[in-house]
Design a protein around this motif. Structure first.
Motif, PDB file in Angstrom:
ATOM      1  N   ASP A  43      57.547 -34.599  24.167  1.00 57.50           N
ATOM      2  CA  ASP A  43      58.246 -34.491  25.440  1.00 57.50           C
ATOM      3  C   ASP A  43      59.749 -34.603  25.216  1.00 57.50           C
ATOM      4  O   ASP A  43      60.203 -35.388  24.379  1.00 57.50           O
ATOM      5  CB  ASP A  43      57.772 -35.607  26.380  1.00 57.50           C
ATOM      6  CG  ASP A  43      58.222 -35.365  27.787  1.00 57.50           C
ATOM      7  OD1 ASP A  43      59.371 -35.737  28.104  1.00 57.50           O
ATOM      8  OD2 ASP A  43      57.451 -34.799  28.566  1.00 57.50           O
ATOM      9  N   ARG A 116      46.604 -27.988  21.571  1.00 62.30           N
ATOM     10  CA  ARG A 116      47.197 -27.952  22.920  1.00 62.30           C
ATOM     11  C   ARG A 116      46.805 -29.202  23.716  1.00 62.30           C
ATOM     12  O   ARG A 116      47.628 -29.813  24.392  1.00 62.30           O
ATOM     13  CB  ARG A 116      46.782 -26.690  23.677  1.00 62.30           C
ATOM     14  CG  ARG A 116      47.640 -25.477  23.339  1.00 62.30           C
ATOM     15  CD  ARG A 116      47.402 -24.327  24.319  1.00 62.30           C
ATOM     16  NE  ARG A 116      46.050 -23.768  24.214  1.00 62.30           N
ATOM     17  CZ  ARG A 116      45.696 -22.812  23.362  1.00 62.30           C
ATOM     18  NH1 ARG A 116      46.587 -22.283  22.553  1.00 62.30           N
ATOM     19  NH2 ARG A 116      44.460 -22.364  23.331  1.00 62.30           N
ATOM     20  N   TYR A 117      45.541 -29.565  23.622  1.00 65.12           N
ATOM     21  CA  TYR A 117      45.033 -30.747  24.320  1.00 65.12           C
ATOM     22  C   TYR A 117      45.761 -32.011  23.839  1.00 65.12           C
ATOM     23  O   TYR A 117      46.208 -32.824  24.653  1.00 65.12           O
ATOM     24  CB  TYR A 117      43.520 -30.859  24.084  1.00 65.12           C
ATOM     25  CG  TYR A 117      42.891 -32.109  24.623  1.00 65.12           C
ATOM     26  CD1 TYR A 117      42.687 -32.282  25.992  1.00 65.12           C
ATOM     27  CD2 TYR A 117      42.481 -33.123  23.762  1.00 65.12           C
ATOM     28  CE1 TYR A 117      42.090 -33.424  26.488  1.00 65.12           C
ATOM     29  CE2 TYR A 117      41.883 -34.273  24.246  1.00 65.12           C
ATOM     30  CZ  TYR A 117      41.692 -34.424  25.608  1.00 65.12           C
ATOM     31  OH  TYR A 117      41.113 -35.566  26.094  1.00 65.12           O
ATOM     32  N   THR A 119      48.656 -32.176  22.356  1.00 62.46           N
ATOM     33  CA  THR A 119      50.066 -32.067  22.728  1.00 62.46           C
ATOM     34  C   THR A 119      50.267 -32.518  24.166  1.00 62.46           C
ATOM     35  O   THR A 119      51.176 -33.316  24.454  1.00 62.46           O
ATOM     36  CB  THR A 119      50.568 -30.622  22.541  1.00 62.46           C
ATOM     37  OG1 THR A 119      50.472 -30.272  21.155  1.00 62.46           O
ATOM     38  CG2 THR A 119      52.000 -30.456  23.012  1.00 62.46           C
ATOM     39  N   GLU A 120      49.431 -32.033  25.067  1.00 58.87           N
ATOM     40  CA  GLU A 120      49.558 -32.413  26.476  1.00 58.87           C
ATOM     41  C   GLU A 120      49.283 -33.903  26.669  1.00 58.87           C
ATOM     42  O   GLU A 120      49.965 -34.566  27.450  1.00 58.87           O
ATOM     43  CB  GLU A 120      48.646 -31.565  27.357  1.00 58.87           C
ATOM     44  CG  GLU A 120      49.119 -30.133  27.489  1.00 58.87           C
ATOM     45  CD  GLU A 120      50.593 -30.024  27.877  1.00 58.87           C
ATOM     46  OE1 GLU A 120      51.013 -30.661  28.868  1.00 58.87           O
ATOM     47  OE2 GLU A 120      51.343 -29.306  27.188  1.00 58.87           O
ATOM     48  N   TYR A 121      48.296 -34.425  25.961  1.00 59.14           N
ATOM     49  CA  TYR A 121      47.993 -35.856  26.049  1.00 59.14           C
ATOM     50  C   TYR A 121      49.187 -36.691  25.568  1.00 59.14           C
ATOM     51  O   TYR A 121      49.602 -37.640  26.229  1.00 59.14           O
ATOM     52  CB  TYR A 121      46.738 -36.201  25.245  1.00 59.14           C
ATOM     53  CG  TYR A 121      46.487 -37.678  25.202  1.00 59.14           C
ATOM     54  CD1 TYR A 121      46.073 -38.365  26.342  1.00 59.14           C
ATOM     55  CD2 TYR A 121      46.698 -38.410  24.034  1.00 59.14           C
ATOM     56  CE1 TYR A 121      45.871 -39.737  26.320  1.00 59.14           C
ATOM     57  CE2 TYR A 121      46.493 -39.781  24.003  1.00 59.14           C
ATOM     58  CZ  TYR A 121      46.080 -40.435  25.145  1.00 59.14           C
ATOM     59  OH  TYR A 121      45.887 -41.796  25.113  1.00 59.14           O
ATOM     60  N   LYS A 123      52.353 -35.841  25.393  1.00 57.43           N
ATOM     61  CA  LYS A 123      53.467 -35.712  26.347  1.00 57.43           C
ATOM     62  C   LYS A 123      53.236 -36.562  27.590  1.00 57.43           C
ATOM     63  O   LYS A 123      54.162 -37.198  28.102  1.00 57.43           O
ATOM     64  CB  LYS A 123      53.679 -34.242  26.716  1.00 57.43           C
ATOM     65  CG  LYS A 123      54.264 -33.425  25.570  1.00 57.43           C
ATOM     66  CD  LYS A 123      54.169 -31.947  25.857  1.00 57.43           C
ATOM     67  CE  LYS A 123      55.475 -31.378  26.278  1.00 57.43           C
ATOM     68  NZ  LYS A 123      55.416 -29.903  26.436  1.00 57.43           N
ATOM     69  N   GLN A 124      52.002 -36.607  28.074  1.00 57.08           N
ATOM     70  CA  GLN A 124      51.686 -37.414  29.247  1.00 57.08           C
ATOM     71  C   GLN A 124      51.876 -38.903  28.947  1.00 57.08           C
ATOM     72  O   GLN A 124      52.409 -39.649  29.776  1.00 57.08           O
ATOM     73  CB  GLN A 124      50.253 -37.153  29.717  1.00 57.08           C
ATOM     74  CG  GLN A 124      49.931 -37.808  31.037  1.00 57.08           C
ATOM     75  CD  GLN A 124      50.790 -37.257  32.166  1.00 57.08           C
ATOM     76  OE1 GLN A 124      50.813 -36.060  32.418  1.00 57.08           O
ATOM     77  NE2 GLN A 124      51.508 -38.120  32.857  1.00 57.08           N
TER      78      GLN A 124
END
Length: 151
Positions: A43, A116-117, A119-121, A123-124
């Motif tokens: 992020d 991708r999963y 990465t999103e986790y 960043k969250q």
């Protein structure tokens, strides 16, 4: 500064088995955030830091601000930190097995989906951490302002 603890598990694919538990600024005040090896991008909150200019868009500044506010009344204020930071950090540890289970299933079908999963986790987790520090800043300023000295 910053630091990390590396967690390496060779029985999992590299993208999932390697996790950096990363913190910024003061290790005692900061939160360990998971960054999986398969993470493709972090992020922007964790990329931005100018030591000469405060920014709400910087994880390092968010933690540093709280670190400095704790010195207003350390013994009392550090319990406020622990009350809000420790459950968040604990959730990262407690959710790890489930996150990795989902990532592994995705990896078996398509490694890119798993990346991708993760990465999103990641960043969250970073966003939630910075949001927590911004909330804590307001709490500490309100509770320990010098307008309340002696109360």
């Amino acid at each position: 500064g910053y630091g990390m603890v590396a967690q390496l598990r060779d029985w999992l694919p590299d993208d999932i088995g390697g996790v950096y538990w990363f913190y910024v600024d003061n290790q005692y005040v900061s939160t360990y955030v998971p960054i999986y090896t398969g993470t493709q991008e972090i992020d922007p909150l964790y990329k931005n830091y100018d030591p000469d200019q405060y920014s709400d868009e910087s994880a390092r500044w968010a933690v540093d601000f709280v670190d400095n506010l704790l010195y207003l009344r350390w013994q009392d204020a550090v319990t406020d930190l622990q009350a809000i930071r420790d459950p968040l950090e604990r959730s990262f540890f407690n959710d790890q097995q489930e996150i990795e289970k989902v990532a592994l299933e995705k990896y078996k079908n398509n490694p890119e989906d798993a990346r991708r999963y993760l990465t999103e986790y990641t960043k969250q987790c970073m966003q939630n951490t910075v949001m927590m520090y911004h909330t804590l800043q307001k709490t500490l300023i309100s509770k320990y302002t010098n307008n309340k000295q002696g109360l």
